[in-house]
Design an enzyme around this catalytic site. Structure first.
Site, PDB file in Angstrom:
ATOM      1  CB  ALA A  72      -0.915   0.006   1.225  1.00 43.80           C
ATOM      2  N   GLY A 117       0.661  -5.639   0.560  1.00 45.71           N
ATOM      3  CA  GLY A 117      -0.254  -5.752  -0.558  1.00 45.71           C
ATOM      4  C   GLY A 117       0.393  -6.265  -1.820  1.00 45.71           C
ATOM      5  CD  GLU A 120      -2.550  -8.621   1.595  1.00 39.73           C
ATOM      6  OE1 GLU A 120      -3.329  -9.044   2.468  1.00 39.73           O
ATOM      7  OE2 GLU A 120      -2.374  -7.401   1.377  1.00 39.73           O
ATOM      8  CD  GLU A 140       0.199  -6.383   5.308  1.00 38.39           C
ATOM      9  OE1 GLU A 140      -0.123  -6.405   4.104  1.00 38.39           O
ATOM     10  OE2 GLU A 140       0.901  -7.280   5.839  1.00 38.39           O
TER      11      GLU A 140
END
Length: 266
Positions: A72, A117, A120, A140
């Site tokens: 992110a 992310g 992910e 995270e």
């Protein structure tokens, strides 16, 4: 090879006959950090690829030399109010879901950092090819949040609950060799070879029936986690969807005539 841009940060390349599409993350100044605009572009690109019946396999790549995706965009998020963050959540979530729900096989080509992310996005693919520079992880909790792009659900499906818990709770980064040993990535290749090897793998997949590929992916994804009896029902439904298709008829004919199939794709 044709190219199409989705927004400023996503590039789609269609290779050869268009059966292999490359979705390239292209925000090099930020090491492909996922901003709101980039998330929207990923979603739009996946929607277009999912509807394109010529596309049989999608390869997720990066144009940055040292990173697949660092996760992110924390600089953008640092400027957010709580209301801003809440408004962005559906946009960000939709990007990861769009990759996960692509109806065709997907291959991630990972080099350098694939964190948060970024990892992910790779986990949302069916197969992850990584080169020797890859560093993956879900860090995270070290910045006060949790994996929110599917990591808490996708990682344990790959490596088991205890291993996933250790990785998430420690927020540690895992280098390429250990990542392969733990099953965080599926293939480990020489430095700089992740994209080429992923595209080669995709080409081998794309030589097969487009109807069969989509049905097989549907059966694999929908059946995962079900008890055996329910999973076999999912498989049977997928089989019935292809058993009377033109691709099935062509595949049998080509086998008996000892020639390469010419898939009608229906």
């Amino acid at each position: 090879m044709s190219e199409e841009r989705f927004g400023e940060f996503v590039l789609v390349r269609r290779h050869a006959d268009g059966h292999v599409a490359e979705l390239a993350l292209d925000r090099p100044k930020a090491m492909n950090a996922v901003s709101t605009a980039m998330a929207r572009s990923v979603g739009s690109a996946c929607a277009a690829l999912g509807e394109d019946r010529d596309v049989r396999v999608v390869v997720l790549t990066s144009t940055h030399e040292r990173a697949f995706c660092v996760g992110a965009d924390l600089k953008e998020r640092n400027s957010f109010s709580d209301a801003d963050l809440l408004r962005q959540r559906p946009v960000a979530r939709a990007a990861y879901t769009a990759v996960l729900e692509l109806p065709v096989p997907t291959v991630a080509a990972v080099h350098g950092f694939a964190l948060g992310g970024g990892f992910e996005l790779a986990l949302s693919c069916d197969v992850i090819v990584a080169d020797s520079t890859a560093v993956v992880g879900l860090p995270e909790v070290s910045v006060g949040v949790i994996p929110g792009g599917g990591g808490t659900q996708l990682l344990p499906r790959r490596v088991g609950a205890a291993r996933a818990a250790e990785l998430v709770f420690t927020a540690r980064r895992v280098e390429a060799r250990e990542a392969r040993e733990l099953g965080l990535v599926d293939q480990l290749v020489d430095e700089g070879r992740d994209r080429a090897e992923a595209l080669d793998l995709a080409s081998r997949m794309a030589a097969n029936s487009p109807v069969g590929l989509r049905a097989a992916k549907r059966a694999l994804r929908l059946g995962h986690g079900l008890d055996l009896r329910a999973g076999l029902e999912v498989e049977d439904a997928a089989w019935r969807a292809v058993a009377f298709s033109g691709d099935r008829a062509e595949g049998v004919a080509a086998f008996n005539e000892k020639r390469a199939p010419r898939w009608p794709g229906e």
